[in-house]
Design a protein around this motif. Structure first.
Motif, mmCIF file in Angstrom:
data_model
loop_
_atom_site.group_PDB
_atom_site.id
_atom_site.type_symbol
_atom_site.label_atom_id
_atom_site.label_comp_id
_atom_site.label_asym_id
_atom_site.label_seq_id
_atom_site.Cartn_x
_atom_site.Cartn_y
_atom_site.Cartn_z
ATOM 1 N N PRO A 37 26.291 -16.925 32.581
ATOM 2 C CA PRO A 37 25.219 -16.395 31.889
ATOM 3 C C PRO A 37 24.022 -17.332 31.634
ATOM 4 O O PRO A 37 22.762 -17.053 31.803
ATOM 5 N N ARG B 202 25.864 -12.980 12.067
ATOM 6 C CA ARG B 202 24.954 -11.729 12.038
ATOM 7 C C ARG B 202 25.105 -11.086 10.779
ATOM 8 O O ARG B 202 23.990 -10.291 10.285
ATOM 9 N N GLY B 243 30.296 -23.424 18.384
ATOM 10 C CA GLY B 243 30.803 -22.701 19.288
ATOM 11 C C GLY B 243 30.754 -23.324 20.887
ATOM 12 O O GLY B 243 30.621 -24.562 20.813
ATOM 13 N N THR B 245 29.066 -23.484 23.150
ATOM 14 C CA THR B 245 27.785 -24.098 23.386
ATOM 15 C C THR B 245 27.053 -24.617 22.286
ATOM 16 O O THR B 245 25.827 -24.712 22.569
ATOM 17 N N HIS B 265 32.743 -18.296 19.924
ATOM 18 C CA HIS B 265 32.541 -18.782 18.358
ATOM 19 C C HIS B 265 34.071 -19.580 18.033
ATOM 20 O O HIS B 265 34.006 -20.681 17.636
ATOM 21 N N ALA B 284 38.123 -7.038 12.805
ATOM 22 C CA ALA B 284 37.196 -8.168 13.505
ATOM 23 C C ALA B 284 38.374 -9.230 13.987
ATOM 24 O O ALA B 284 39.168 -9.553 13.362
ATOM 25 N N PHE B 299 28.179 -9.511 0.553
ATOM 26 C CA PHE B 299 27.294 -9.456 -0.389
ATOM 27 C C PHE B 299 27.917 -9.373 -1.837
ATOM 28 O O PHE B 299 27.065 -9.744 -2.887
HETATM 29 C C1 FAD Z 1 27.654 -18.351 27.433
HETATM 30 C C2 FAD Z 1 27.855 -17.662 26.107
HETATM 31 C C3 FAD Z 1 27.955 -18.829 25.100
HETATM 32 C C4 FAD Z 1 28.008 -18.403 23.818
HETATM 33 N N1 FAD Z 1 28.075 -19.491 22.895
HETATM 34 C C5 FAD Z 1 28.358 -19.488 21.539
HETATM 35 C C6 FAD Z 1 28.627 -20.339 20.738
HETATM 36 O O1 FAD Z 1 28.687 -21.419 20.858
HETATM 37 N N2 FAD Z 1 28.695 -19.932 19.359
HETATM 38 C C7 FAD Z 1 28.691 -18.486 18.999
HETATM 39 O O2 FAD Z 1 28.980 -18.231 17.718
HETATM 40 N N3 FAD Z 1 28.420 -17.598 19.724
HETATM 41 C C8 FAD Z 1 28.280 -17.648 21.119
HETATM 42 N N4 FAD Z 1 28.250 -16.795 21.878
HETATM 43 C C9 FAD Z 1 27.978 -15.452 21.456
HETATM 44 C C10 FAD Z 1 29.193 -14.791 20.959
HETATM 45 O O3 FAD Z 1 29.873 -14.287 22.274
HETATM 46 C C11 FAD Z 1 28.911 -13.705 20.011
HETATM 47 O O4 FAD Z 1 27.955 -12.778 20.505
HETATM 48 C C12 FAD Z 1 28.633 -14.274 18.567
HETATM 49 O O5 FAD Z 1 29.429 -15.299 18.390
HETATM 50 C C13 FAD Z 1 28.442 -13.064 17.574
HETATM 51 O O6 FAD Z 1 28.051 -13.723 16.577
HETATM 52 P P1 FAD Z 1 28.570 -13.017 15.121
HETATM 53 O O7 FAD Z 1 29.959 -13.061 14.860
HETATM 54 O O8 FAD Z 1 27.662 -13.395 14.007
HETATM 55 O O9 FAD Z 1 27.873 -11.561 15.360
HETATM 56 P P2 FAD Z 1 28.719 -10.122 15.259
HETATM 57 O O10 FAD Z 1 29.698 -10.116 16.448
HETATM 58 O O11 FAD Z 1 27.631 -8.978 15.446
HETATM 59 O O12 FAD Z 1 29.348 -9.993 14.143
HETATM 60 C C14 FAD Z 1 29.112 -9.756 12.826
HETATM 61 C C15 FAD Z 1 30.038 -9.483 11.837
HETATM 62 O O13 FAD Z 1 29.818 -9.294 10.761
HETATM 63 C C16 FAD Z 1 30.498 -8.390 10.095
HETATM 64 N N5 FAD Z 1 29.639 -7.871 8.713
HETATM 65 C C17 FAD Z 1 28.455 -7.266 8.818
HETATM 66 N N6 FAD Z 1 28.021 -6.929 7.861
HETATM 67 C C18 FAD Z 1 28.996 -7.343 6.835
HETATM 68 C C19 FAD Z 1 29.079 -7.382 5.440
HETATM 69 N N7 FAD Z 1 28.228 -6.861 4.757
HETATM 70 N N8 FAD Z 1 30.046 -8.072 4.959
HETATM 71 C C20 FAD Z 1 31.148 -8.614 5.768
HETATM 72 N N9 FAD Z 1 31.105 -8.636 7.034
HETATM 73 C C21 FAD Z 1 29.755 -7.819 7.575
HETATM 74 C C22 FAD Z 1 30.598 -7.494 10.754
HETATM 75 O O14 FAD Z 1 32.068 -6.835 10.575
HETATM 76 C C23 FAD Z 1 31.075 -8.296 12.266
HETATM 77 O O15 FAD Z 1 32.454 -8.586 12.531
HETATM 78 C C24 FAD Z 1 27.929 -17.032 23.374
HETATM 79 C C25 FAD Z 1 28.129 -16.239 24.472
HETATM 80 C C26 FAD Z 1 27.816 -16.447 25.429
HETATM 81 C C27 FAD Z 1 27.724 -15.241 26.564
#
Ligand code: FAD
Ligand code: AMP
Lengths: 249, 309
Positions: A37, B202, B243, B245, B265, B284, B299
């Motif tokens: 990536p 997110r 995570g 990276t 992550h 999840a 929230f």
């Molecule tokens: C090469 C590469 C390196 C990466 N390095 C990292 C890294 O170092 N660290 C990292 O974190 N990611 C990394 N990623 C990204 C990783 O793949 C995920 O995309 C990322 O971790 C997703 O972040 P998230 O869980 O916040 O978002 P999402 O996957 O979108 O998850 C959001 C979550 O929030 C929950 N949610 C939403 N609204 C509410 C609510 N009101 N109440 C309760 N829960 C709620 C949802 O159910 C969902 O499970 C990398 C990706 C790649 C390709």
């Protein structure tokens, strides 16, 4: 200016690596593979520099056998002008990769080399720094913003304490972070066009380099798994468990 | 055996990460020397002499090392590495930037991010975002190593009485120059050494909502972290990222709020002692590693949790 972009074929980041039963490594047979990536970000940046008139030619290079060519074709479809595949069945360590990339850099004489900050398979985070060392060039690592003016590249680096801006003299080797840009999607006509773009194949042996590995992998194991715990019904139950059971608050 | 540890510091204080690297050197065995290279770095050198188990602190005090530029620091390491069987540095952005450059100049491989010392030439390191552990044996005469901090306890910062040796060496390459640095909130508890970390993903929806996590963190003496998605969306700065990276941490308690639990992550936090997940999606993947899972809207849950503390 010519830009050389280093790309590696790796296991798709969405796929969880499986360790082979005999402990010899990770099972890649039939696994979904992609361009590392970070390397897509490096290539995207090169394309933008060409679109801005800063670069004229973009060459993608990859070291590996078999379907490495497929990854390079993807680079050509994204918009690179030419590809170089240094062919070897050996899995080289970053130092050896850096030596090969130096040989290619010497041949191609680019004004800038872009690479990913880390390959997501070996997680080494070494190659760009090593290549810069072997070339005697400046290095900018973990870069999330890049501006080139004259013979200076101003880079914003993602460091543990936040962001650091350094100015590096060109020619330079720069390793990039995912936040540098959003790589473009490849459209079907681009894939067709990529088939006609030149791809040089160079046998590793023909470069006459010492690429012997310095490390022997004795075994590869799966880490101890973590068992899922319990689902609590309420915030008050959570607080109670953290206080009295886990005793962490 | 003799170990050289490249000290990470800000000219005044020694970074905690270096103390973990010193422990790795203790497990390798043999003498331990430290290299403090900086500009007006006397205070950091003084602090380094107090670290338990250190023989000599080599101090290179020169303007060219002021901002830890890789080209200059690597040339210094190359000048003195020949006296050692092992050269170690923490696997932080400081170490990852300089060590491979020095290693290549010495025609030596680098062993990245070790998590265990098996013997003086054999080490364990995670690959594939921590989904596999490789045991590797090095044949190089000097072992150049970066140390992942979470698997080594910190060496005692006090109790030592190392001697100081002023050294010269290295060259100013003139290839790069430092322009500026922007840190995020320094009042924050340090993410890498915090006992408790509260991270948002997110699901937090925006940066303002992180105030809820800061409030909880303040009460717990915790640091605030984030997923890459939260950083990429601009909710918080990059140095919050946990995570593959980002930062790899292992606090006593990790609370993941609105984080799905992607492989990348998990790579940064699954060694935490106790993991709590708050997420409204019971499917999840984060729940597969959580000791305590709460399926709820963050929230509602976070303010309630805050009030209960
Ligand atoms: C090469 C590469 C390196 C990466 N390095 C990292 C890294 O170092 N660290 C990292 O974190 N990611 C990394 N990623 C990204 C990783 O793949 C995920 O995309 C990322 O971790 C997703 O972040 P998230 O869980 O916040 O978002 P999402 O996957 O979108 O998850 C959001 C979550 O929030 C929950 N949610 C939403 N609204 C509410 C609510 N009101 N109440 C309760 N829960 C709620 C949802 O159910 C969902 O499970 C990398 C990706 C790649 C390709
Ligand atoms: N086999 C390879 N061919 C071309 N480039 C590579 C290869 N291996 C590593 N690189 C480059 O070096 C970067 C860092 O890899 P690593 O040091 O292995 O983490 C990658 O993101 C690529 O840009």
């Amino acid at each position: 200016m010519k830009i050389l972009v280093c790309v590696k074929r790796v296991l798709d980041p969405q796929v969880k690596a499986r360790v082979k039963a005999d402990g010899s490594g990770v099972d890649l047979a039939n696994a979904k593979m992609t361009m590392n990536p970070f390397d897509e970000n490096a290539l995207e940046e090169a394309l933008r520099l060409r679109e801005a008139g800063t670069a004229e030619e973009i060459v993608v290079v990859s070291i590996g056998a078999g379907k490495t060519e497929e990854t390079l074709r993807h680079g050509l479809a994204m918009g690179a002008d030419r590809a170089i595949n240094v062919v070897t069945e050996d899995v080289l360590e970053p130092l050896a990769i850096a030596k090969v990339l130096k040989a290619i850099t010497d041949q191609e004489a680019p004004g800038l080399v872009l690479a990913g900050k880390q390959a997501i398979d070996d997680d080494s985070n070494q190659t760009a720094q090593m290549l810069a060392a072997l070339l005697g060039w400046s290095q900018g690592t973990f870069v999330s913003d890049l501006k080139i003016e004259g013979d200076t590249a101003t880079t914003i680096r993602e460091v543990d304490s936040g962001l650091e801006t350094i100015a590096v003299k060109m020619p330079a080797v720069i390793s990039v972070d995912l936040r540098l840009n959003e790589p473009r999607y490849v459209k079907l006509p681009d894939v067709m066009k990529a088939k006609r773009k030149p791809m040089d194949k160079i046998e590793l042996e023909s470069l006459g380099l010492d690429t012997a590995n310095r490390m022997t992998t004795l075994k590869v194991e799966e880490p101890e798994g973590r068992a899922a715990g319990i689902i609590v019904e309420s915030v008050s139950e959570l607080v109670e468990k953290l206080r009295n059971e886990a005793k962490v608050i | 055996m003799s170990n050289l540890i490249v000290v990470e510091h800000d000219n005044n204080e020694v970074a905690a990460a270096t103390l973990h690297a010193i422990t790795a050197a203790q497990q390798i065995g043999g003498d331990i020397d430290l290299l403090v290279a900086g500009e007006n770095c006397g205070a950091a050198a003084e602090a380094a002499t107090k670290i338990a188990g250190v023989s000599t602190v080599k101090v290179a005090d020169n303007a060219m090392f002021g901002h830890h530029l890789a080209e200059n620091l690597a040339s210094l390491i190359v000048d003195i590495a020949g006296d050692y069987s092992h050269v170690l540095v923490s696997a932080t952005t400081f170490g990852k930037n300089i060590m491979p450059r020095a290693a290549a100049l010495l025609d030596t491989a680098q062993i990245s991010e070790i998590v265990e010392v098996v013997s003086a030439d054999t080490f364990i390191r995670p690959i594939y975002a921590g989904n596999a552990l490789a045991t590797v044996q090095s044949s190089d005469s000097i072992k150049m190593i970066t140390v992942r901090t979470i698997k080594f306890e910190p060496a005692a910062a006090e109790g030592g009485s190392a001697s100081v040796e002023a050294i010269t060496g290295g060259a100013d390459s003139g290839l790069s120059s430092w322009v500026s640095a922007a840190g995020s909130n320094t009042d924050q508890v340090d993410l890498t050494s915090a006992k408790i970390v509260v991270s948002g993903g997110r699901g937090m929806q925006n940066g303002d909502n992180f105030a809820m996590l800061h409030s909880v963190a303040d009460k717990l003496g915790a640091a605030v972290g984030a997923s890459r998605a939260a950083v990429d969306s601009g909710f918080v700065p990059n140095d919050f990222q946990v995570g593959q990276t980002g930062k790899v941490i292992a606090p006593d308690l990790y609370i993941a709020v609105g984080i799905s639990g992607a492989i990348q992550h998990l790579a940064g936090m699954k060694e935490s002692k106790v993991i709590v997940a708050i997420n409204n999606d019971s499917e999840a993947p984060i729940f597969q590693v959580a000791d305590y899972g709460l399926v709820a809207d963050l929230f509602d849950a976070v303010p309630e949790f805050d009030a209960a503390l």
